[in-house]
Design a protein around this motif. Structure first.
Motif, short mmCIF file in Angstrom:
data_model
loop_
_atom_site.label_atom_id
_atom_site.label_comp_id
_atom_site.label_asym_id
_atom_site.label_seq_id
_atom_site.Cartn_x
_atom_site.Cartn_y
_atom_site.Cartn_z
N UNK A 177 0.83 -1.20 0.00
CA UNK A 177 0.00 0.00 0.00
C UNK A 177 0.87 1.26 0.00
N UNK A 178 1.91 1.26 0.85
CA UNK A 178 2.80 2.43 0.90
C UNK A 178 3.53 2.65 -0.41
N UNK A 179 3.88 1.58 -1.10
CA UNK A 179 4.54 1.74 -2.40
C UNK A 179 3.62 2.44 -3.38
N UNK A 180 2.37 2.02 -3.43
CA UNK A 180 1.42 2.67 -4.33
C UNK A 180 1.22 4.13 -3.94
N UNK A 181 1.12 4.39 -2.65
CA UNK A 181 0.84 5.74 -2.17
C UNK A 181 2.03 6.68 -2.33
N UNK A 182 3.23 6.16 -2.09
CA UNK A 182 4.43 7.01 -2.14
C UNK A 182 4.95 7.24 -3.55
N UNK A 183 4.81 6.23 -4.42
CA UNK A 183 5.31 6.37 -5.79
C UNK A 183 4.27 6.94 -6.74
N UNK A 184 3.01 6.56 -6.54
CA UNK A 184 1.96 7.04 -7.43
C UNK A 184 1.98 6.39 -8.80
N UNK A 185 2.72 5.29 -8.95
CA UNK A 185 2.85 4.63 -10.25
C UNK A 185 1.62 3.78 -10.57
N UNK A 186 1.41 3.55 -11.86
CA UNK A 186 0.35 2.66 -12.30
C UNK A 186 0.72 1.21 -12.00
N UNK A 187 -0.26 0.44 -11.59
CA UNK A 187 -0.11 -0.99 -11.31
C UNK A 187 -1.02 -1.75 -12.27
N UNK A 188 -0.46 -2.70 -13.00
CA UNK A 188 -1.24 -3.48 -13.95
C UNK A 188 -2.18 -4.45 -13.26
N UNK A 189 -3.09 -5.01 -14.05
CA UNK A 189 -4.13 -5.88 -13.49
C UNK A 189 -3.56 -7.13 -12.82
N UNK A 190 -2.57 -7.76 -13.44
CA UNK A 190 -2.00 -8.97 -12.86
C UNK A 190 -1.31 -8.68 -11.54
N UNK A 191 -0.59 -7.56 -11.48
CA UNK A 191 0.06 -7.19 -10.23
C UNK A 191 -0.98 -6.82 -9.17
N UNK A 192 -2.06 -6.15 -9.59
CA UNK A 192 -3.13 -5.81 -8.65
C UNK A 192 -3.77 -7.07 -8.07
N UNK A 193 -3.88 -8.09 -8.91
CA UNK A 193 -4.43 -9.36 -8.44
C UNK A 193 -3.47 -10.01 -7.45
N UNK A 194 -2.19 -9.99 -7.77
CA UNK A 194 -1.19 -10.58 -6.89
C UNK A 194 -1.14 -9.87 -5.54
N UNK A 195 -1.35 -8.55 -5.56
CA UNK A 195 -1.31 -7.76 -4.33
C UNK A 195 -2.58 -7.87 -3.51
N UNK A 196 -3.66 -8.37 -4.10
CA UNK A 196 -4.90 -8.54 -3.37
C UNK A 196 -5.92 -7.44 -3.60
N UNK A 197 -5.66 -6.55 -4.55
CA UNK A 197 -6.61 -5.48 -4.84
C UNK A 197 -7.79 -5.99 -5.66
N UNK A 198 -7.55 -6.96 -6.53
CA UNK A 198 -8.62 -7.57 -7.32
C UNK A 198 -8.56 -9.08 -7.16
#
Length: 265
Positions: free
Chosen positions: A164-185
């Motif tokens: 979560x902090x990586x997404x918040x601090x970097x602001x970079x786009x995360x692809x669907x597969x990575x979002x799935x791996x991270x637990x967002x989808x």
């Protein structure tokens, strides 16, 4: 399909209600008007016995790009530099996200295109999420001097702290597969299968006993915020009450009798 001021579309597919954000030219950004319309639609779905699950989708090339920055910026000319409107906007958004969590029926995000800032928060607030292979997610507020503090609440409850902090601090786009791996989808499917995939999940869930789903969803979110010993004590109480419910009596009886359950209405 019915329309609510053209900014939110509602379509019932059996027991699943599909609510579609309909500001495609604005990438479905969450204006006050759209958030109010969505909150109202969710409230109606909550009390409609014919609706057993809700799917949230976005019209056009984006799921949602977050808050309406043009709307927010225009209020800087207010005597208070927009403070009252910004407070109202953030409270309305927070109430919307809470209404999804507290809805007594599962809510499934169907994500195509981008889901950024409060749009990403919307996905994280849903119980389940299905994403297109080309969907992308971000909390990019840090890039424009506005840290995604309210999206952070939902994001930090779905992802590990460091993710979560990586997404918040970097602001970079995360692809669907990575979002799935991270637990967002939960699932990644072809773009033309997203809404159908989410609806199919909704139909499967809708076949389960309604009160049991309501009990389980409420208990899930409540126990998640408790210390471990309190969570177990609370969950045990919930199990006892659930055991005494007519749905459990019928379901367990049907299992033991090796027959299909006939869920009480």
């Amino acid at each position: 399909m019915t329309s609510e001021d053209d900014i939110l579309l509602s379509d019932d597919q059996g027991a699943v209600r599909i609510l579609t954000l309909n500001r495609p030219k604005a990438r479905n950004c969450l204006s006050m008007e759209l958030m109010t319309a969505l909150s109202g639609a969710l409230a109606r779905a909550a009390t409609d016995d014919a609706v057993r699950a809700v799917v949230l989708a976005g019209a056009g090339p984006a799921f949602s790009s977050g808050h309406d920055l043009k709307e927010l910026t225009a209020r800087r000319n207010d005597p208070d530099r927009g403070r009252a409107f910004y407070d109202e906007t953030m409270r309305t958004c927070s109430d919307l996200m809470l209404s999804i969590v507290r809805l007594p029926k599962p809510v499934i995000a169907a994500v195509t295109g981008i889901a950024t800032a409060a749009g990403c928060q919307l996905v994280a607030s849903c119980d389940l999420a299905v994403a297109a292979t080309d969907a992308r997610f971000a909390t990019p507020g840090v890039n424009i001097g506005l840290f995604c503090s309210t999206p952070m609440v939902a994001l930090s409850r779905n992802l590990s702290r460091k993710a979560a902090m990586e997404m918040l601090l970097l602001g970079d786009m995360v692809g669907a597969e990575d979002a799935c791996r991270l637990g967002l989808v939960n699932r990644v499917v072809a773009p033309d299968r997203v809404v159908n995939g989410a609806t199919e999940l909704g139909r499967k869930i809708a076949s389960k006993p309604a009160r049991t789903l309501k009990i389980g969803k409420e208990a899930f979110y409540r126990q998640a915020e408790m210390p471990l010993d309190e969570a177990y004590a609370y969950a045990a109480e919930v199990m006892v009450e659930n055991m005494l419910d007519a749905e459990a009596e019928e379901g367990i009886g049907a299992f033991l009798d090796k027959r299909e359950p006939q869920w009480p209405r």
